[in-house]
Design a protein around this motif. Structure first.
Motif, PDB file in Angstrom:
ATOM      1  N   SER A  85      -5.382  -8.915   0.606  1.00 15.11           N
ATOM      2  CA  SER A  85      -4.179  -9.763   0.612  1.00 15.11           C
ATOM      3  C   SER A  85      -3.004  -9.010   1.249  1.00 15.11           C
ATOM      4  O   SER A  85      -2.122  -9.615   1.870  1.00 15.11           O
ATOM      5  N   SER A  86      -3.028  -7.695   1.147  1.00 12.82           N
ATOM      6  CA  SER A  86      -1.990  -6.894   1.775  1.00 12.82           C
ATOM      7  C   SER A  86      -2.049  -7.032   3.307  1.00 12.82           C
ATOM      8  O   SER A  86      -1.030  -7.125   3.990  1.00 12.82           O
ATOM      9  N   LYS A  87      -3.274  -7.065   3.807  1.00 18.00           N
ATOM     10  CA  LYS A  87      -3.493  -7.210   5.257  1.00 18.00           C
ATOM     11  C   LYS A  87      -2.957  -8.552   5.760  1.00 18.00           C
ATOM     12  O   LYS A  87      -2.273  -8.619   6.781  1.00 18.00           O
ATOM     13  N   ILE A  88      -3.282  -9.588   5.006  1.00 18.13           N
ATOM     14  CA  ILE A  88      -2.864 -10.942   5.412  1.00 18.13           C
ATOM     15  C   ILE A  88      -1.338 -11.039   5.382  1.00 18.13           C
ATOM     16  O   ILE A  88      -0.715 -11.515   6.335  1.00 18.13           O
ATOM     17  N   ALA A  89      -0.745 -10.537   4.307  1.00 16.40           N
ATOM     18  CA  ALA A  89       0.711 -10.625   4.168  1.00 16.40           C
ATOM     19  C   ALA A  89       1.420  -9.858   5.294  1.00 16.40           C
ATOM     20  O   ALA A  89       2.465 -10.284   5.798  1.00 16.40           O
ATOM     21  N   GLN A  90       0.844  -8.755   5.695  1.00 16.10           N
ATOM     22  CA  GLN A  90       1.498  -7.912   6.714  1.00 16.10           C
ATOM     23  C   GLN A  90       1.634  -8.645   8.046  1.00 16.10           C
ATOM     24  O   GLN A  90       2.652  -8.530   8.733  1.00 16.10           O
ATOM     25  N   GLY A 106      -1.063  -2.218 -28.580  1.00 15.25           N
ATOM     26  CA  GLY A 106      -2.138  -2.942 -27.900  1.00 15.25           C
ATOM     27  C   GLY A 106      -1.757  -3.549 -26.564  1.00 15.25           C
ATOM     28  O   GLY A 106      -2.606  -3.983 -25.821  1.00 15.25           O
ATOM     29  N   GLN A 107      -0.433  -3.589 -26.267  1.00 12.23           N
ATOM     30  CA  GLN A 107      -0.025  -4.204 -25.001  1.00 12.23           C
ATOM     31  C   GLN A 107      -0.436  -3.323 -23.819  1.00 12.23           C
ATOM     32  O   GLN A 107      -0.236  -2.108 -23.843  1.00 12.23           O
ATOM     33  N   VAL A 108      -1.067  -3.953 -22.829  1.00 14.65           N
ATOM     34  CA  VAL A 108      -1.427  -3.206 -21.626  1.00 14.65           C
ATOM     35  C   VAL A 108      -0.665  -3.820 -20.462  1.00 14.65           C
ATOM     36  O   VAL A 108      -0.782  -5.018 -20.185  1.00 14.65           O
ATOM     37  N   PHE A 109       0.167  -3.016 -19.786  1.00 12.72           N
ATOM     38  CA  PHE A 109       0.947  -3.536 -18.656  1.00 12.72           C
ATOM     39  C   PHE A 109       0.014  -3.988 -17.539  1.00 12.72           C
ATOM     40  O   PHE A 109      -0.959  -3.317 -17.211  1.00 12.72           O
ATOM     41  N   LYS A 110       0.344  -5.147 -16.953  1.00 10.43           N
ATOM     42  CA  LYS A 110      -0.506  -5.702 -15.902  1.00 10.43           C
ATOM     43  C   LYS A 110      -0.236  -5.032 -14.558  1.00 10.43           C
ATOM     44  O   LYS A 110       0.820  -4.443 -14.364  1.00 10.43           O
ATOM     45  N   TYR A 111      -1.187  -5.150 -13.650  1.00  8.95           N
ATOM     46  CA  TYR A 111      -0.964  -4.640 -12.295  1.00  8.95           C
ATOM     47  C   TYR A 111      -0.460  -5.779 -11.407  1.00  8.95           C
ATOM     48  O   TYR A 111      -0.492  -6.946 -11.825  1.00  8.95           O
ATOM     49  N   TYR A 112       0.014  -5.464 -10.193  1.00 12.42           N
ATOM     50  CA  TYR A 112       0.689  -6.477  -9.387  1.00 12.42           C
ATOM     51  C   TYR A 112      -0.007  -6.668  -8.038  1.00 12.42           C
ATOM     52  O   TYR A 112      -0.166  -5.717  -7.270  1.00 12.42           O
ATOM     53  N   THR A 113      -0.457  -7.885  -7.796  1.00  7.39           N
ATOM     54  CA  THR A 113      -1.087  -8.192  -6.515  1.00  7.39           C
ATOM     55  C   THR A 113      -0.873  -9.661  -6.177  1.00  7.39           C
ATOM     56  O   THR A 113      -0.784 -10.489  -7.081  1.00  7.39           O
ATOM     57  N   ASP A 114      -0.781  -9.955  -4.896  1.00  7.78           N
ATOM     58  CA  ASP A 114      -0.640 -11.344  -4.452  1.00  7.78           C
ATOM     59  C   ASP A 114       0.529 -12.068  -5.122  1.00  7.78           C
ATOM     60  O   ASP A 114       0.462 -13.265  -5.407  1.00  7.78           O
ATOM     61  N   GLY A 115       1.572 -11.333  -5.413  1.00 11.99           N
ATOM     62  CA  GLY A 115       2.755 -11.926  -6.025  1.00 11.99           C
ATOM     63  C   GLY A 115       2.609 -12.249  -7.500  1.00 11.99           C
ATOM     64  O   GLY A 115       3.430 -12.955  -8.070  1.00 11.99           O
ATOM     65  N   GLU A 116       1.530 -11.741  -8.120  1.00  7.07           N
ATOM     66  CA  GLU A 116       1.297 -12.050  -9.541  1.00  7.07           C
ATOM     67  C   GLU A 116       0.950 -10.805 -10.345  1.00  7.07           C
ATOM     68  O   GLU A 116       0.395  -9.853  -9.808  1.00  7.07           O
ATOM     69  N   THR A 132       9.230  -0.547  25.980  1.00  4.80           N
ATOM     70  CA  THR A 132       8.585  -0.086  24.744  1.00  4.80           C
ATOM     71  C   THR A 132       9.326  -0.619  23.521  1.00  4.80           C
ATOM     72  O   THR A 132      10.539  -0.824  23.543  1.00  4.80           O
ATOM     73  N   SER A 133       8.563  -0.813  22.466  1.00  3.83           N
ATOM     74  CA  SER A 133       9.171  -1.158  21.183  1.00  3.83           C
ATOM     75  C   SER A 133       8.350  -0.513  20.084  1.00  3.83           C
ATOM     76  O   SER A 133       7.275   0.046  20.343  1.00  3.83           O
ATOM     77  N   LYS A 134       8.861  -0.568  18.872  1.00  2.00           N
ATOM     78  CA  LYS A 134       8.135   0.033  17.751  1.00  2.00           C
ATOM     79  C   LYS A 134       7.486  -1.058  16.920  1.00  2.00           C
ATOM     80  O   LYS A 134       8.173  -1.983  16.476  1.00  2.00           O
ATOM     81  N   ILE A 135       6.183  -0.919  16.726  1.00  2.00           N
ATOM     82  CA  ILE A 135       5.463  -1.930  15.940  1.00  2.00           C
ATOM     83  C   ILE A 135       4.903  -1.294  14.658  1.00  2.00           C
ATOM     84  O   ILE A 135       4.665  -0.090  14.613  1.00  2.00           O
ATOM     85  N   PRO A 136       4.706  -2.116  13.631  1.00  2.00           N
ATOM     86  CA  PRO A 136       4.203  -1.562  12.365  1.00  2.00           C
ATOM     87  C   PRO A 136       2.764  -1.066  12.472  1.00  2.00           C
ATOM     88  O   PRO A 136       2.032  -1.441  13.383  1.00  2.00           O
ATOM     89  N   LEU A 137       2.367  -0.232  11.503  1.00  2.00           N
ATOM     90  CA  LEU A 137       1.001   0.306  11.484  1.00  2.00           C
ATOM     91  C   LEU A 137       0.035  -0.643  10.787  1.00  2.00           C
ATOM     92  O   LEU A 137      -1.144  -0.671  11.107  1.00  2.00           O
ATOM     93  N   GLY A 138       0.521  -1.391   9.792  1.00  2.00           N
ATOM     94  CA  GLY A 138      -0.344  -2.297   9.033  1.00  2.00           C
ATOM     95  C   GLY A 138      -0.140  -2.104   7.542  1.00  2.00           C
ATOM     96  O   GLY A 138       0.963  -2.289   7.035  1.00  2.00           O
TER      97      GLY A 138
END
Ligand code: G3P
Length: 478
Positions: A50-55, A2-12, A143-149
């Motif tokens: 939340s991924s956008k904000i963290a980036q 019956g155990q269902v593994f949780k998903y991971y978001t926002d550090g939780e 020039t420098s290299k910047i992340p995509l997001g």
């Protein structure tokens, strides 16, 4: 139970509001081994927000600090190699030792990304304007290299951990955030791997892992406007993704039909050993597996004899006992493999071993005298069956290789290095191995497929570059 593994978001770790789960079937026992959350589209939206904000914050974090965290995650991952490898054994029936190797290789890959990243991203360019006609030396360009997001990573079942970190490492060191959608088979190994990043102390939201049904969240993720880059490894789904995805950089590694061309002067013991390693390791479930042997008729009998002798020594059975040949990932996959073998038999090919199957377990099979009208000559079985096509000229071998819709890797066996180079140049594949079976690693080597085998180039350096953009600042002097 019956155990269902949780998903991971926002550090939780969270339960999905759907109340539903996805079952992971153990390929050996063919019963439910684990369950994971069936996330909803609404939850995906939140994850990406939340991924956008963290980036944004992560992009401002000094490069050396990003590297330090990655090194920490690599060490934690290696410390937890045993439980993660156990998931691989249960979820994808990978032999026990290979499962441990996959986790260790993944830790090394993450560390290498950190080391390579500080060097690649620690440098930019300085250009001056007077090299272009009509200009004075009045413009300086930096020039420098910047992340995509937000980078979306979708690894396949055959290397759920390794092909996840080959996307996570480059993405994070380059200042991106990352959303991982693991394959169903291998999802729990991925969740354990993500826990290592959690323990390393990455900021919340920077890495997330959403599980669920492809039909519910697959297209939703790949077509999501919040995703800025997709790195995918897998099968035909990649072609569908590339047609639907928006204007974002794509890195795709799809199927392969890697040919092994054997010339008359080849060291046949070496070839036989490489056909075994290349064709049968992880029961042929590798995109870089040897998927067709193209051997000169004059040495074919001897080579087939040598390969058969080695096939007879392969241990067939459960992954827990570290057998060479283990059950393939699913019943539908086993049925597909069987279909290819039967088609060849009906059309007159020779089975060098007796065909045997028990559930998802298929005994290793070398199929000789394969001709171009058989499906196995062109389709990838992703299973422990290897076709042999006898050729009368090198040109015939190259022609067969290039007539494939795939173009991942290939290999050529000969003692004549000049011939080997000419054949390598003529083969339309992303990589040609001389005197060894195709393989992706070492993981910093470039890795790419032509035609239906992919888009872009992977390997640590290439992936870091691919997950960045160039940013210029031009200083205009009076
Ligand atoms: O099938 C995935 C592909 O990347 C193969 O990797 O290491 O088995 O050559 P490898």
């Amino acid at each position: 139970e019956g155990q269902v593994f949780k998903y991971y978001t926002d550090g939780e770790w969270k339960k999905s509001a759907s109340g539903k789960s996805v079952a992971i079937i153990n390929p050996t026992t063919r019963t439910t081994q684990y369950k994971v959350q069936a996330c909803t589209q609404e939850e995906v939206n939140k994850v990406i927000d939340s991924s956008k904000i963290a980036q944004k914050q992560w992009a401002k974090t000094p490069l050396w600090k990003r590297a330090e965290l990655l090194h920490k995650a690599a060490a934690i991952l290696k410390e937890h190699k045993a439980p993660i490898a156990e998931c691989l054994v249960k979820e994808i029936a990978k032999p026990a030792k290979d499962s441990v190797t996959e986790v260790v290789r993944s830790g090394d890959l993450i560390s290498y990304c950190a080391e390579e990243g500080v060097r690649i991203l620690g440098e930019g360019k300085f250009l001056v304007s007077d090299s272009f006609p009509g200009n004075e030396r009045t413009k300086y360009c930096l020039t420098s290299k910047i992340p995509l997001g937000v980078v979306l990573a979708i690894p396949p079942f055959n290397y759920p951990v390794n092909l996840a970190v080959s996307k996570i490492g480059p993405a994070l060191i380059a200042g991106n955030s990352l959303v991982l959608k693991p394959p169903t088979q291998g999802a729990v190994a991925c969740l354990h791997m993500v826990q290592c990043f959690h323990l390393a102390g990455f900021p919340k939201g920077l890495i997330s892992c959403v599980t669920g049904k492809g039909s519910e969240i697959g297209d939703f993720l790949t077509m999501h406007p919040g995703v800025n880059c997709i790195s995918f490894t897998g099968g035909d789904t990649g072609i569908a993704i590339s047609k639907k995805a928006g204007m974002v950089p794509l890195q795709m590694e799809l199927g392969g039909k890697d040919a092994c061309i054997v010339l008359e002067d080849a060291d046949l013991d070496l070839v036989a050993a490489n056909i075994i390693k290349g064709g049968f390791s992880y029961s042929g479930q590798r995109c870089t597996a040897v998927k067709v042997v193209l051997v000169m008729e004059s040495v074919a009998d001897l080579l087939v004899e040598k390969v058969n002798a080695k096939v007879a020594k392969l241990k067939v059975g459960p992954p827990e006992e570290d057998c060479d040949i283990t059950p393939v990932v699913s019943e539908s996959s086993a049925n597909f493999i069987e279909g290819l073998a039967k088609d060849a038999k009906t059309k007159g090919a020779t089975f060098c071993q007796e065909y045997k199957r028990d559930g998802n377990l298929i005994w290793p099979l070398l199929i000789d005298n394969v001709r171009p009208d058989m499906r196995i000559a062109w389709e990838e079985p992703f299973g422990p069956i290897v076709p042999v096509i006898r050729i009368n000229s090198i040109e015939e071998g190259i022609h067969h290789c290039n007539a494939s819709n795939f173009g991942l890797q290939g290999c050529v066996f000969t003692k004549d290095i000049n011939k080997a180079i000419l054949i390598s140049d003529a083969m339309e594949t992303g990589t040609v191995q001389i005197n060894s079976a195709p393989a992706r690693g070492p993981d910093h080597f470039p890795f790419q497929g032509l035609k239906d085998s992919g888009i872009g180039s992977q390997g640590i350096t290439n992936s870091i570059n691919m997950m960045t953009k160039i940013k210029s600042t031009v200083i205009n002097l009076p």
